[in-house]
Design an enzyme around this catalytic site. Structure first.
Site, short mmCIF file in Angstrom:
data_model
loop_
_atom_site.label_atom_id
_atom_site.label_comp_id
_atom_site.label_asym_id
_atom_site.label_seq_id
_atom_site.Cartn_x
_atom_site.Cartn_y
_atom_site.Cartn_z
N PRO A 88 0.81 -1.23 0.00
CA PRO A 88 0.00 0.00 0.00
C PRO A 88 0.84 1.28 0.00
O PRO A 88 0.36 2.32 -0.44
CB PRO A 88 -0.84 -0.10 1.28
CG PRO A 88 -0.47 -1.37 1.96
CD PRO A 88 0.52 -2.11 1.12
N GLU A 115 -0.79 -9.54 7.01
CA GLU A 115 -0.23 -8.21 7.34
C GLU A 115 0.85 -7.82 6.34
O GLU A 115 1.44 -6.74 6.43
CB GLU A 115 0.35 -8.21 8.76
CG GLU A 115 -0.70 -8.25 9.86
CD GLU A 115 -1.75 -7.15 9.73
OE1 GLU A 115 -1.36 -6.00 9.48
OE2 GLU A 115 -2.94 -7.46 9.85
N ARG A 152 -2.11 -4.25 -22.13
CA ARG A 152 -2.71 -3.42 -23.19
C ARG A 152 -1.67 -2.66 -23.98
O ARG A 152 -1.89 -2.28 -25.12
CB ARG A 152 -3.68 -2.39 -22.57
CG ARG A 152 -4.93 -2.96 -21.98
CD ARG A 152 -5.75 -1.87 -21.30
NE ARG A 152 -6.15 -0.82 -22.24
CZ ARG A 152 -7.13 -0.95 -23.12
NH1 ARG A 152 -7.80 -2.07 -23.20
NH2 ARG A 152 -7.43 0.03 -23.95
N ASP A 167 -7.39 6.48 -25.42
CA ASP A 167 -7.61 6.18 -24.01
C ASP A 167 -7.29 7.40 -23.14
O ASP A 167 -6.38 8.16 -23.45
CB ASP A 167 -6.70 5.03 -23.54
CG ASP A 167 -7.24 3.66 -23.90
OD1 ASP A 167 -8.43 3.57 -24.23
OD2 ASP A 167 -6.47 2.70 -23.83
#
Ligand code: SAH
Length: 257
Positions: A88, A115, A152, A167
């Site tokens: 994160p 964790e 992509r 895009d």
């Protein structure tokens, strides 16, 4: 492009690998995705992949040995993947990051769980990656996001190259609004300009809409993007509340042909 994924839930990737553009790209050999179950590299008979945190505290951590063993296994086969780990607090994943990764030949993504992972694993990691400021239960959804966006950009994966150009973020701006048939549905009409057949005018309208949408939803992007003289003129007009039709009439750049 070859992806390796270290995970304790390889089944998580089945739907992803068997759907749409990704499934087609795998069949055509443009990309490959090899999920490696860390449990296969666990050292005890219970196939343990996690353990308690030294120093105390809640939850479990992924143990280092299965990850190092799985890594050595692919290195010994001659692979040299660029190694990512989902975290994160990692570098925020975006289109620019995806473009850089699409230049690599092999990418390994280590998916954390519980964790997280034992910090010693970072020794083999080139980059920590986050897909946003929120907490997932595991790195698997993040790995899918990364592989999808990177794939992509691998040549030939998206059949129509032009669709990449339009895009959002590809040129630093958000995409323009699109419509399909019918031209009118319950009184809701497709903008007249799109039915005009005047491609110069349509392109200008689309650029206008890109600028308008970016100004409204992501003004931060406008600071980073290279805007042409025409873009800046349009942006100024948008800020002044001028309608597109009026702008076109005033600026005389488009002669209806
Ligand atoms: N205790 C950790 C969160 C663990 S979440 C903390 O407080 O930061 C479990 C795992 O999910 C993480 O190890 C990571 O691999 C993955 N993960 C969670 N959120 C993520 C995010 N925003 N981006 C990428 N991976 C994420």
């Amino acid at each position: 492009m070859k992806f390796f994924v270290f995970t304790i839930f390889p089944q998580f990737f089945e739907g992803f690998k068997n759907t749409g553009i990704i499934s087609k790209a795998i069949k055509e050999g443009k990309i490959s995705i090899e999920t490696i179950n860390l449990r296969d590299f666990a050292e005890d008979k219970h196939k343990t992949v996690d353990d308690v945190v030294y120093g105390g505290g809640p939850g479990m951590l992924l143990k280092p040995e299965p990850i190092f063993k799985a890594y050595k296994n692919i290195i010994n086969k001659g692979h040299k993947p660029y190694v990512l780990i989902t975290e994160p607090w990692g570098k925020k994943f975006d289109q620019q990051f995806a473009k850089q990764l699409s230049q690599k030949e092999e990418i390994l993504i280590i998916c954390g769980r519980y964790e997280g992972v034992d910090e010693r694993v970072k020794e083999i990691v080139d980059e920590e990656v986050s897909i946003g400021d929120f907490i997932l239960s595991g790195g698997e959804p993040a790995a899918i996001v990364i592989m999808d966006a990177v794939s992509r950009l691998v040549p030939g994966v998206v059949g129509d190259k032009d669709s990449l150009k339009v895009d959002s973020f590809s040129d630093g701006l958000l995409g323009y609004p699109n419509y399909t048939r019918p031209a009118e549905y319950e009184g809701k009409k497709v903008p007249q300009v799109l039915l005009s057949g005047n491609h110069k005018l349509i392109n200008l309208w689309r650029r206008w809409k890109q600028l308008e949408r970016t100004l409204e939803k992501r003004p931060d992007l406008l600071k980073k993007v290279n805007l042409s003289k025409e873009d800046l003129k349009m942006l100024e007009a948008i800020k002044q509340g001028i309608e597109f039709d009026r702008y076109v009439k005033q600026s005389s750049i488009i002669k209806n042909n």
